[in-house]
Motif scaffolding. Structure first.
Motif, PDB file in Angstrom:
ATOM      1  N   ASN A 190     -19.440  -9.169  42.288  1.00  0.00           N
ATOM      2  CA  ASN A 190     -20.381 -10.364  41.764  1.00  0.00           C
ATOM      3  C   ASN A 190     -21.734 -10.456  43.012  1.00  0.00           C
ATOM      4  N   GLU A 191     -21.060  -9.904  44.198  1.00  0.00           N
ATOM      5  CA  GLU A 191     -21.792 -10.220  45.065  1.00  0.00           C
ATOM      6  C   GLU A 191     -22.545  -8.870  45.831  1.00  0.00           C
ATOM      7  N   TRP A 192     -22.308  -7.897  44.866  1.00  0.00           N
ATOM      8  CA  TRP A 192     -22.732  -6.350  45.103  1.00  0.00           C
ATOM      9  C   TRP A 192     -24.247  -6.404  44.702  1.00  0.00           C
ATOM     10  N   LYS A 193     -24.817  -5.577  45.475  1.00  0.00           N
ATOM     11  CA  LYS A 193     -26.332  -5.450  45.200  1.00  0.00           C
ATOM     12  C   LYS A 193     -26.388  -4.909  43.744  1.00  0.00           C
TER      13      LYS A 193
ATOM     14  N   ARG B 187     -22.324  -1.095  38.953  1.00  0.00           N
ATOM     15  CA  ARG B 187     -22.197  -1.289  40.460  1.00  0.00           C
ATOM     16  C   ARG B 187     -20.959  -0.492  40.809  1.00  0.00           C
TER      17      ARG B 187
ATOM     18  N   GLN C 275     -14.482  -7.364  38.256  1.00  0.00           N
ATOM     19  CA  GLN C 275     -14.727  -8.432  39.392  1.00  0.00           C
ATOM     20  C   GLN C 275     -14.791  -7.848  40.707  1.00  0.00           C
TER      21      GLN C 275
ATOM     22  N   HIS D 257      -6.467  -9.890  48.140  1.00  0.00           N
ATOM     23  CA  HIS D 257      -7.595  -9.680  48.702  1.00  0.00           C
ATOM     24  C   HIS D 257      -7.466  -8.830  49.939  1.00  0.00           C
TER      25      HIS D 257
ATOM     26  N   HIS E 187     -20.114  -5.045  35.442  1.00  0.00           N
ATOM     27  CA  HIS E 187     -20.238  -4.930  36.638  1.00  0.00           C
ATOM     28  C   HIS E 187     -19.876  -3.333  36.869  1.00  0.00           C
TER      29      HIS E 187
ATOM     30  N   TYR F  88     -13.878  -5.456  47.170  1.00  0.00           N
ATOM     31  CA  TYR F  88     -15.251  -5.693  47.233  1.00  0.00           C
ATOM     32  C   TYR F  88     -15.645  -6.482  46.063  1.00  0.00           C
ATOM     33  N   ASP F  89     -16.070  -7.664  46.275  1.00  0.00           N
ATOM     34  CA  ASP F  89     -16.718  -8.659  45.198  1.00  0.00           C
ATOM     35  C   ASP F  89     -17.795  -8.076  44.679  1.00  0.00           C
TER      36      ASP F  89
END
Length: 458
Positions: free
Chosen positions: A252-255, A21, A225, A207, A18, A249-250
Motif C-alpha cells: 500500500n505504501e510502495w511507490k 508493484r 497487501q 511482520h 498491488h 514490504y507494505d
C-alpha cells in the motif's frame, strides 16, 4: 559469508490491486541481488488464483500461471482455491505452461501416482555450492479432493518422508506451507531441521517473522497487501546458517508503478472478454434483493432443492449480489452476481434438528451480518429464502413448520439442500455436527443457476 534472499507471496486470491508493484519489486530485487553476487529465490505459497476474478475463472487458472511466469517465480505450491474450486481436469491442465516447478508432497492421483506437473520438493544449488531443499505442502481437505478424483495425504507425514529423503543432500530446508499458522507452529516444534517456513492459508501476518525453536516462520497476509522477504546468512565453508530474519514490504505504501491502474484494469478486461459468452436472453428482469422479496434468490433456492433431490432447501439471499436485467445474460453476468466458489450440499437432519436450525434462521441478527471467508465473496448474509419449507402461524405467538406441506416430524430424517458454507462455519451447530453431509463438486451455485435459466428461457 553467503547471503540468500528469499521473497515470497501468498493468498493473493486474484486481488491484483498491488500486482504491478509486487511484480516490479521482485523483478528489480532479483537484478539487484544478482549484481551484488547474492542468491535470490522467489516463491508463491498458494491461493494466488480465486475464481471471483474473471481472468482466473475464464482461464481456469492458466492466466494466473502466466503472471507467475512473467515474474520469474522459482517455485510455487498451491492452495485450496487452485485445488478444490475447479474440476479434476482443470487442475490437471492448469500448470501446463508453467516455467517453474509446482511443489506439493501430499497430492496424488487416485492410483497413488503423482501428476507429471507436480513434485514433492526441489533442490536449488547456489553459486557457492549451498544446497537448498524447498518442500511444498497443501492443506488437507481430503474429503473434497477425494470427490474430485484426487488423493491428499497427511502433510506432516509427507514432510517427515521428504526430510528423510533430503537428509545429507541439502544444507538448508525451506517449506512452502499452505497449511495455516497452527500447523506451521507445529512443524517448527516437531521438525527443527526446517530452517524457514513460508506460510499461507490462514492469512496471518508476521511482520518480522516468528521463531519457533529453530524454524523461522514468515507470512505475508492476503490480497497482495504485503510481499515477504527472508534473509539467510550462511557460512560458505561449513554451510551452517549463521543468521536469518524476516520482514514485510507494505505494498500500500510502495511507490505506484507507471500505468498500474491500466495494467490492473487490463487483467480484468481480458477475463471479462473471455466470459462474454451468451447464456440466455431474458424476456424480463429477475430481481434480487438482500432484505426484501428476492425472486432470483427464490429461483436459485428451488433449483438447489431440485438439483440435490432434497426434501427442502434454504439459502441466504446475500449470495446474489444483484439481479439480472432483461436481455442477454452472459457467463460474465453470472460470475458478477454469484462470484462465490460455493458448492451445493445436502445434510441429513432429524425433524427436531431441522426445526431448531430453521428457527435459528429467523433470528433478526442474520440479514445484516457481514460474512468473510468460507467461500463467500459477498458482503452481508441477507434474508433467508426457503423452498419446501413453510412457517405457518397457528396461534398469535406460535408457528408451525411444514416440510412439503406436512408438519415437521421430530424423528423423521430429512435431506436438506444448502450452500456448503453452512457446513464449514459454526452458523448452525446441528449442521456442523451432522455426520451425513454430501458435497456436490465441482459445480458452483452459479452453475446450477445457469442450467435453470437455460431450461426456462431456451
Amino acid at each position: 559469508m553467503e547471503v540468500l534472499h528469499i521473497y515470497h507471496t501468498n493468498d493473493l486470491h486474484s486481488h491484483f490491486e498491488h500486482w504491478p508493484r509486487i511484480h516490479q519489486l521482485v523483478t528489480q530485487r532479483r537484478k539487484w541481488h544478482e549484481q551484488e553476487g547474492d542468491e535470490y529465490l522467489l516463491f508463491d505459497i498458494g491461493d494466488h488464483m480465486d475464481r471471483w476474478h474473471p481472468l482466473a475463472d475464464a482461464t481456469r487458472g492458466r492466466g494466473i500461471v502466466e503472471l507467475l511466469n512473467n515474474a520469474s517465480y522459482d517455485a510455487v505450491t498451491f492452495g485450496n482455491n487452485e485445488g478444490i474450486t475447479q474440476s479434476y481436469e482443470d487442475l490437471d491442465s492448469m500448470y501446463e505452461s508453467r516455467q517453474f516447478p509446482v511443489l506439493a508432497a501430499n497430492l496424488y492421483r487416485e492410483d497413488g501416482t503423482r501428476p507429471e506437473w507436480l513434485q514433492p520438493y526441489k533442490i536449488f544449488t547456489t553459486k557457492a555450492g549451498t544446497k537448498i531443499g524447498a518442500i511444498g505442502l497443501t492443506v488437507n481437505f481430503n474429503h473434497i479432493y477425494n470427490l474430485l478424483g484426487w488423493k491428499v495425504t497427511d502433510p506432516l507425514e509427507e514432510l517427515e518422508a521428504c526430510l528423510k529423503e533430503l537428509k545429507g543432500k541439502t544444507d538448508i530446508i525451506v517449506l512452502l506451507s499452505h497449511l495455516g499458522i497452527h500447523d506451521d507452529e507445529r512443524i517448527g516444534t516437531m521438525f527443527p531441521e526446517v530452517d524457514v517456513v513460508l506460510g499461507g492459508h490462514t492469512h496471518h501476518i508476521l511482520h518480522e517473522g516468528k521463531l519457533v525453536q529453530n524454524s523461522l516462520l514468515a507470512a505475508a497476509g492476503k490480497y497482495g497487501q504485503f510481499t515477504g522477504h527472508v534473509i539467510v546468512e550462511i557460512d560458505e565453508e561449513t554451510k551452517k546458517v549463521l543468521a536469518k530474519k524476516a520482514s514485510l514490504y507494505d505494498m500500500n505504501e510502495w511507490k505506484p508503478v507507471e500505468n498500474e491502474n491500466e495494467m490492473i484494469e487490463n487483467l480484468y478486461a481480458k477475463g471479462k472478454g473471455l466470459l462474454e459468452v451468451p447464456v440466455v436472453d431474458l424476456p424480463h428482469p429477475l430481481i434480487a434483493k438482500n432484505f426484501e422479496e428476492s425472486p432470483l434468490a427464490s429461483l436459485l433456492c428451488k433449483t438447489l432443492k431440485d438439483w440435490c433431490s432434497a426434501d427442502c432447501a434454504f439459502l441466504n439471499s446475500g449470495l446474489l449480489l444483484r439481479g439480472l436485467d432483461k436481455g442477454r445474460v452472459t457467463e460474465y453476468d453470472l460470475l458478477s452476481i454469484c462470484p462465490h466458489p460455493i458448492n451445493p450440499c445436502t445434510v441429513k437432519l432429524t425433524g427436531a434438528e431441522l426445526k431448531e436450525v430453521l428457527l435459528q434462521t429467523r433470528d433478526e441478527k442474520w440479514p445484516h451480518l457481514q460474512i468473510k471467508g468460507l467461500g463467500f465473496r459477498g458482503t452481508v448474509m441477507g434474508n433467508f429464502v426457503y423452498e419446501g419449507i413453510e412457517f405457518k402461524r397457528v396461534k398469535e405467538h406460535t408457528k408451525e413448520i411444514l416440510i412439503e406441506n406436512k408438519p415437521i416430524h421430530p424423528k423423521k430424517i430429512y435431506t436438506v439442500a444448502i450452500p456448503d458454507m453452512f457446513t464449514f462455519g459454526r452458523f448452525f451447530p446441528e449442521i456442523f455436527r451432522s455426520q451425513t453431509k454430501n458435497y456436490f463438486v465441482p459445480e458452483f451455485l452459479r452453475d446450477l443457476l445457469r442450467e435453470k435459466l437455460k431450461e426456462l428461457y431456451k
